[in-house]
Write a protein that holds these residues in place. Sequence first.
Motif, PDB file in Angstrom:
ATOM      1  N   GLU A   1       2.101   8.740  -6.120  1.00 53.49           N
ATOM      2  CA  GLU A   1       2.513  10.286  -5.549  1.00 53.49           C
ATOM      3  C   GLU A   1       3.883  11.126  -6.893  1.00 53.49           C
ATOM      4  O   GLU A   1       3.561  11.696  -7.782  1.00 53.49           O
ATOM      5  CB  GLU A   1       2.889  10.623  -4.337  1.00 53.49           C
ATOM      6  N   GLY A   2       5.049   9.456  -6.954  1.00 50.36           N
ATOM      7  CA  GLY A   2       5.513   9.853  -7.661  1.00 50.36           C
ATOM      8  C   GLY A   2       5.536  10.206  -9.823  1.00 50.36           C
ATOM      9  O   GLY A   2       5.724  10.993 -10.148  1.00 50.36           O
ATOM     10  N   HIS A   3       4.032   9.107  -9.880  1.00 50.09           N
ATOM     11  CA  HIS A   3       3.581   9.366 -11.092  1.00 50.09           C
ATOM     12  C   HIS A   3       3.235  10.576 -11.589  1.00 50.09           C
ATOM     13  O   HIS A   3       3.086  11.208 -12.566  1.00 50.09           O
ATOM     14  CB  HIS A   3       2.766   8.216 -11.312  1.00 50.09           C
ATOM     15  N   LYS A   4       2.212  11.009 -10.212  1.00 56.68           N
ATOM     16  CA  LYS A   4       1.540  12.431 -10.638  1.00 56.68           C
ATOM     17  C   LYS A   4       2.945  13.875 -10.712  1.00 56.68           C
ATOM     18  O   LYS A   4       2.701  14.861 -11.690  1.00 56.68           O
ATOM     19  CB  LYS A   4       0.803  12.633  -9.787  1.00 56.68           C
ATOM     20  N   THR A   5       3.862  13.375  -9.621  1.00 57.95           N
ATOM     21  CA  THR A   5       4.864  14.401  -9.984  1.00 57.95           C
ATOM     22  C   THR A   5       5.395  14.569 -10.835  1.00 57.95           C
ATOM     23  O   THR A   5       5.925  15.353 -11.914  1.00 57.95           O
ATOM     24  CB  THR A   5       5.241  14.320  -9.093  1.00 57.95           C
ATOM     25  N   LYS A   6       6.000  13.068 -11.830  1.00 59.04           N
ATOM     26  CA  LYS A   6       6.611  13.182 -12.976  1.00 59.04           C
ATOM     27  C   LYS A   6       5.374  14.023 -14.011  1.00 59.04           C
ATOM     28  O   LYS A   6       5.984  14.283 -15.058  1.00 59.04           O
ATOM     29  CB  LYS A   6       6.093  11.455 -13.351  1.00 59.04           C
ATOM     30  N   THR A   7       4.203  13.078 -13.891  1.00 63.16           N
ATOM     31  CA  THR A   7       3.166  13.657 -14.830  1.00 63.16           C
ATOM     32  C   THR A   7       3.565  15.126 -15.274  1.00 63.16           C
ATOM     33  O   THR A   7       3.769  15.483 -16.073  1.00 63.16           O
ATOM     34  CB  THR A   7       1.811  13.669 -14.870  1.00 63.16           C
TER      35      THR A   7
ATOM     36  N   ALA B   1       0.205  -1.248   0.170  1.00 60.66           N
ATOM     37  CA  ALA B   1       0.290  -0.490   0.216  1.00 60.66           C
ATOM     38  C   ALA B   1       1.111   1.408   0.393  1.00 60.66           C
ATOM     39  O   ALA B   1       0.602   2.160  -0.753  1.00 60.66           O
ATOM     40  CB  ALA B   1      -0.750  -0.072   1.321  1.00 60.66           C
ATOM     41  N   TYR B   2       1.746   0.887   0.502  1.00 63.59           N
ATOM     42  CA  TYR B   2       3.060   2.482   0.723  1.00 63.59           C
ATOM     43  C   TYR B   2       3.502   2.757  -0.416  1.00 63.59           C
ATOM     44  O   TYR B   2       3.519   3.917  -0.519  1.00 63.59           O
ATOM     45  CB  TYR B   2       3.907   2.278   2.336  1.00 63.59           C
ATOM     46  N   LYS B   3       3.923   1.782  -0.995  1.00 61.76           N
ATOM     47  CA  LYS B   3       4.457   1.655  -2.363  1.00 61.76           C
ATOM     48  C   LYS B   3       3.574   1.653  -3.458  1.00 61.76           C
ATOM     49  O   LYS B   3       3.630   3.304  -4.169  1.00 61.76           O
ATOM     50  CB  LYS B   3       5.333   0.352  -2.467  1.00 61.76           C
ATOM     51  N   MET B   4       2.379   1.419  -3.666  1.00 60.85           N
ATOM     52  CA  MET B   4       1.314   2.496  -3.746  1.00 60.85           C
ATOM     53  C   MET B   4       1.272   3.642  -4.105  1.00 60.85           C
ATOM     54  O   MET B   4       1.383   3.926  -5.165  1.00 60.85           O
ATOM     55  CB  MET B   4      -0.234   1.616  -4.384  1.00 60.85           C
ATOM     56  N   GLN B   5       1.185   4.065  -2.980  1.00 60.89           N
ATOM     57  CA  GLN B   5       0.919   4.701  -2.483  1.00 60.89           C
ATOM     58  C   GLN B   5       2.112   6.066  -3.010  1.00 60.89           C
ATOM     59  O   GLN B   5       2.065   7.308  -3.874  1.00 60.89           O
ATOM     60  CB  GLN B   5       0.316   5.860  -1.047  1.00 60.89           C
ATOM     61  N   GLN B   6       3.431   5.756  -2.749  1.00 63.01           N
ATOM     62  CA  GLN B   6       4.534   6.587  -3.248  1.00 63.01           C
ATOM     63  C   GLN B   6       4.265   6.865  -4.793  1.00 63.01           C
ATOM     64  O   GLN B   6       4.570   7.247  -5.890  1.00 63.01           O
ATOM     65  CB  GLN B   6       5.651   6.022  -2.265  1.00 63.01           C
ATOM     66  N   LEU B   7       4.347   5.467  -5.330  1.00 58.63           N
ATOM     67  CA  LEU B   7       3.956   5.126  -7.018  1.00 58.63           C
ATOM     68  C   LEU B   7       2.818   6.485  -7.805  1.00 58.63           C
ATOM     69  O   LEU B   7       3.562   6.791  -8.074  1.00 58.63           O
ATOM     70  CB  LEU B   7       4.286   3.705  -7.684  1.00 58.63           C
TER      71      LEU B   7
END
Length: 428
Positions: A302-308, A294-300
């Motif tokens: 957030e990271g994907h959002k920031t990346k986009t 769950a933590y991994k998905m959350q971080q991913l």
Amino acid sequence: MGNCLTVGPNEALVVSGGCCGSDIKTYVVGGWSWAWWLISDTQRITLEIMTLQPRCEDVETAEGVAITVTGVAQVKVMTEHDLLAVACEQFLGKSVMEIKAVVLQTLEGHLRSILGTLTVEQIYQDRDQFAKLVREVAAPDVGRMGIEILSFTIKDVYDKLDYLSSLGKTQTAAVQRDADIGVAEAERDAGIREAECKKEMMDVKFQADTKMADSKRELELQKAAFNQEVNTKKAEAQLAYELQAAKEQQKIRLEEIEIQVVQRKKEITIEEKEIARTDKELIATVKRPAEAEAYKMQQLAEGHKTKTVLIAQAEAEKIKKIGEAQASSISAVGKAEAEKMRLKAEAYQQYGEAAKTALVLEALPKIASKVAAPLGRTNEIVILSGEGSRVTGEVNRLLAELPVSVNALTGVDLLKMPLLQKMTGAQA
């Protein structure tokens, strides 16, 4: 001069004669001697054993019985100096067969003379004594010939009238008779002794049987007593064994119950530890990985959002920069093209026909490349002509037609250019 002669131990060398008429004789056995040529004579005599078989047939004994006797004698020449000289004097130059014949006749003569003084029984029963007598009588005579009798034995004695066989039969019959009497007496004595022995054997056997019966009865009584005692001890031992076995079985049962209790306690402990381990394992394998996922998905996310967002911002900035660069480039190119066209217009106005000719010459390579494009796919061009001058003529014709073609396409007359006029004039 002369020769050095050698001789082996089985021969004697006799050297006769010498210088100044010497009559000395040299006798050599197993050695050597010197012999002068022409004046010395050398001879050899054998020292080997000679076997003789003297035979006297139908010689009458002292009782007038004619018998035939065959013997075997071993004789040889003696090696003592004086006796060897006598033998050489008697037999030198003779062969071995001749020497044997002389000695054989002497032995047979003495054998005949001795046979006439003895009875058949003496000759037949004591052959060794008879042979010894012959050897003693004949030895002096043959010794005077230089011959030694080494041995003499009687080989065979027989007669043609079966006297010896009859004598043997009589003796055999007497011996057989004495043997039969001896056998009968022996059987009689043996029967008597056998009966006495049987009686003694029966007495001894009866006594032995009696003693054996007594011993057997005592043995049976002792065996019965022993069996009773053994059975009693066995019963006591069996009871004691069963009692002890029951006690041991009870102890074993108590120990088994204690072992089962301990095992059950161990099993409960193990089950409790297994439950705790299972809880920890579930936490480690299910809960912790789920939380981590769950933590991994959350971080991913957030990271994907920031990346986009960052990619969109970078893309917008990129498009902006490219647009500005393209606008600057187009503006600069337009300005350059305008300046170029202006300069060309001025040049065309200034130079007039020469400028047009320069433009045509610049365009000619492009026109030629387009015209020659189909020929670029051609591997080989063959010009068929029987004369070499015609090839040159064809090339000149093509060059002469080129200005006409250019004039038709561009309106520029290349023939008016001074250089081409000089080239066409030179070709003409």
